[in-house]
Design a protein around this motif. Structure first.
Motif, PDB file in Angstrom:
ATOM      1  N   GLY A 130      20.146 -55.832 -56.714  1.00 61.39           N
ATOM      2  CA  GLY A 130      19.375 -54.821 -55.975  1.00 61.39           C
ATOM      3  C   GLY A 130      19.289 -55.043 -54.485  1.00 61.39           C
ATOM      4  N   GLN A 152      18.837 -54.112 -47.243  1.00 58.60           N
ATOM      5  CA  GLN A 152      17.753 -53.454 -47.974  1.00 58.60           C
ATOM      6  C   GLN A 152      17.587 -54.111 -49.339  1.00 58.60           C
ATOM      7  OE1 GLN A 152      18.242 -49.231 -48.453  1.00 58.60           O
ATOM      8  NE2 GLN A 152      16.084 -48.887 -48.950  1.00 58.60           N
ATOM      9  N   ASN A 153      16.356 -54.165 -49.805  1.00 54.71           N
ATOM     10  CA  ASN A 153      16.035 -54.749 -51.108  1.00 54.71           C
ATOM     11  C   ASN A 153      15.415 -53.680 -51.997  1.00 54.71           C
ATOM     12  OD1 ASN A 153      15.358 -56.329 -53.285  1.00 54.71           O
ATOM     13  ND2 ASN A 153      13.744 -57.484 -52.243  1.00 54.71           N
ATOM     14  N   LYS A 154      16.141 -53.259 -52.999  1.00 51.47           N
ATOM     15  CA  LYS A 154      15.633 -52.285 -53.966  1.00 51.47           C
ATOM     16  C   LYS A 154      15.208 -52.944 -55.272  1.00 51.47           C
ATOM     17  CE  LYS A 154      18.429 -48.469 -52.164  1.00 51.47           C
ATOM     18  NZ  LYS A 154      19.443 -47.417 -52.498  1.00 51.47           N
ATOM     19  N   ALA A 156      12.907 -55.765 -57.722  1.00 49.74           N
ATOM     20  CA  ALA A 156      11.485 -55.882 -58.033  1.00 49.74           C
ATOM     21  C   ALA A 156      10.834 -57.070 -57.342  1.00 49.74           C
ATOM     22  CB  ALA A 156      11.289 -55.994 -59.542  1.00 49.74           C
ATOM     23  N   ALA A 189      10.177 -56.270 -51.753  1.00 49.07           N
ATOM     24  CA  ALA A 189      10.658 -55.530 -52.929  1.00 49.07           C
ATOM     25  C   ALA A 189      10.477 -54.039 -52.711  1.00 49.07           C
ATOM     26  CB  ALA A 189       9.897 -55.986 -54.168  1.00 49.07           C
ATOM     27  N   ASN A 190      11.521 -53.259 -53.088  1.00 50.77           N
ATOM     28  CA  ASN A 190      11.499 -51.794 -52.921  1.00 50.77           C
ATOM     29  C   ASN A 190      11.107 -51.410 -51.488  1.00 50.77           C
ATOM     30  OD1 ASN A 190      12.191 -51.145 -55.657  1.00 50.77           O
ATOM     31  ND2 ASN A 190      10.089 -51.705 -56.244  1.00 50.77           N
TER      32      ASN A 190
END
Length: 234
Positions: A130, A152-154, A156, A189-190
Motif C-alpha cells: 500500500g 503516499q501510504n494507502k 492501514a 496510514a491512509n
C-alpha cells in the motif's frame, strides 16, 4: 504851621506819583505799540462752508435698501437648496465612481489546478504493501540531477523512513551519492501524497542513461520500494 507843611508835602508826593505812573503807562503803551507793529490780526471769520460741506459729504449715510421678509426667506431657501443639491451631486458622483470601479475591476477567479505535464517515460512507480514511491520527472539544474518524487501510504499502518538508507545506482550498477529534500520521515496510514526532491551530482552521470532507487522502511525493514530504470539522458 506844621500841619500845613505836612499836607503840602503829601500833595506834592501824590502829584509826583501820579506823574510817574502816567509816564510809565505812556512809555509802556508806546513800547507795546512798537512791538506789535507788522503783526496782523488773523481772520477770525469761521469757514463754515468748507467744513460743513465736507462733513456733510463724509457723514451723510449711504442709502440702505431694506429687503422684505419674503425676499429674505426666498434667498435663504434657495441657498439651502443649492447646498443640498451640491451635496447630492457629489454623492452621486462618488456612487458613479464606485460603480465604475467595480465594473472595471477584473473579477478574480479561483486559481485552477494545473495538471503537471509529464515527461516521456514518466512517472516511474514502485508499490509495496500500500506504500507507493513514484518519480514524476527528472531535470538538470545547477550542477545536479533533480528527481521529483511523490510518496503516499494507502495502507492501514503508518510507515517510517530514514533517507540516509536510500540506495541510488546507475545502469552500470555503481552506487551514487544523493540527498533528499521535502520527503516526510513518517507516512501516515491512509494519508495524503507528499512530494520532495532527490538530488544527484551531475559529475557522477557523465555516461549514465538510467538510474534506480531502493528504499526500505526503518527500523523494521519489512517493505522495500524499488524504482528501476529512471531515464536521465541529458
Amino acid at each position: 504851621m506844621r500841619i500845613n507843611s505836612t499836607v503840602l508835602l503829601t500833595l506834592v508826593l501824590l502829584f509826583l506819583m501820579l506823574g510817574a505812573g502816567s509816564v510809565s503807562a505812556f512809555l509802556g503803551f508806546e513800547l507795546g505799540s512798537s512791538a506789535l507793529k507788522g503783526v496782523t490780526t488773523p481772520d477770525a471769520r469761521p469757514t463754515t462752508g468748507k467744513f460743513a460741506s465736507s462733513k456733510a459729504n463724509s457723514s451723510q449715510p449711504s442709502a440702505v435698501t431694506l429687503l422684505k421678509e419674503e425676499e429674505i426667506l426666498k434667498i435663504v431657501k434657495s441657498r439651502i437648496e443649492g447646498k443640498a443639491k451640491a451635496a447630492k451631486s457629489e454623492k452621486l458622483d462618488e456612487d458613479d465612481e464606485d460603480i465604475n470601479g467595480k465594473k472595471q475591476k477584473p473579477e478574480v477567479k479561483p486559481q485552477e489546478v494545473v495538471q503537471e505535464k509529464l515527461q516521456p517515460g514518466f512517472p516511474v512507480n514502485a508499490e509495496n504493501q500500500g506504500v507507493s514511491l513514484a518519480v514524476q520527472s527528472a531535470r538538470y539544474s545547477g550542477g545536479d540531477l533533480l528527481l521529483r518524487v511523490k510518496m503516499q501510504n494507502k495502507g492501514a499502518d503508518s510507515v517510517r523512513f530514514l533517507y540516509s538508507f536510500l540506495d541510488v545506482t546507475d545502469d552500470k550498477g555503481r552506487t551514487l551519492s544523493a540527498s533528499t529534500e521535502g520527503l516526510p520521515a513518517d507516512l501516515p496510514a491512509n494519508g495524503p501524497a507528499f512530494t520532495g526532491t532527490i538530488s544527484i551530482p551531475t559529475a557522477l552521470l557523465d555516461d549514465v542513461k538510467k538510474v534506480s532507487l531502493a528504499l526500505t522502511d526503518y527500523p523494521d525493514q519489512k517493505l522495500k520500494l524499488e524504482v528501476l530504470n529512471i531515464p536521465v539522458d541529458k
